[in-house]
Design an enzyme around this catalytic site. Sequence first.
Site, PDB file in Angstrom:
ATOM      1  N   ASP A 231      66.567  31.136  39.366  1.00  0.00           N
ATOM      2  CA  ASP A 231      66.188  29.784  39.647  1.00  0.00           C
ATOM      3  C   ASP A 231      66.366  28.086  38.343  1.00  0.00           C
ATOM      4  OD1 ASP A 231      64.689  31.585  40.769  1.00  0.00           O
ATOM      5  OD2 ASP A 231      63.113  32.007  39.329  1.00  0.00           O
ATOM      6  N   GLU A 232      67.691  27.564  37.638  1.00  0.00           N
ATOM      7  CA  GLU A 232      66.997  26.614  37.493  1.00  0.00           C
ATOM      8  C   GLU A 232      68.430  26.389  38.053  1.00  0.00           C
ATOM      9  OE1 GLU A 232      67.325  26.227  33.340  1.00  0.00           O
ATOM     10  OE2 GLU A 232      64.819  27.564  33.023  1.00  0.00           O
TER      11      GLU A 232
END
Length: 288
Positions: A231-232
Amino acid sequence: MSENLKPWIFTANCPSTIGTVDVVTRYMAQMGHYVEEILSFDDKASQRFFIRIEFRPNPDGFSVEEFNLAFAPRAETFAMQWQLTEPEHRTRVAILVSKYDHCLNDLLYRYRTGQLNIEVPLIISNHPDLEELAAWHQIPYYHLPISRETKAQQEQQMVELLDAHDVELVVLARYMQVLSPWLCEKLEGKAINIHHSLLPGFKGARPYHQAWEKGVKMVGATAHYINNDLDEGPIIAQGIQEVGHAQYPEELIAKGQDIERITLFNAVKHHIEKRVFLSGNRTIVLSH
């Protein structure tokens, strides 16, 4: 210019230097191509220049091979990398989904109504729940259940399906599985994920309930390219909406899902329209 000729898309990037806009626009003019729209950005952090042009080709004739052959020596002077996209090109998109259907429903609606210039040759899921929805849209649905024991095998089968259907973009429309590092690497710059923007504060199960208990005043969503950092990845689009104490978890979830739908749509639209450029772990999005 003739209104019957649809615009092509020219995209390019190169090291920052004087004359980058001129080398492209001068070439377009000399070849008789009419520039309809031009967007550019010079990234001082990476010292790279990015440009996107919509143009109508010379009505007397246009050839991709001739365009590339004549432009190549000019581009070489600037170490420029470029790409042409024809107007009729429909990006082939595979959608990955688990049980939540709000993002899948939205993408399929926009696909069916022509808001997204894409083809959806398949849908892949680790659950059977949404097979009827895929069948209604006459799209093949592949149920690949994932467990610790089957993960490697199922991901390999997933890659074989993507290759067999000539998929250009993978959209994780609330696909609740973490992809293996090797698969993230293979799909780098070619896979878009969506998640709520409550991260990293409210991880794990029931994030909206966690957020409600803390009295959050804002919910949102983030769409990004996947990478090995969960999620980055490089962010393409985000959306937010203010909330207050009168909203309970169920209402926060509903608002969050609405934002997820529109944010994912925007990210996919930017990608297929060749508006997104990767610059390290950042994105340059040349949009209005």
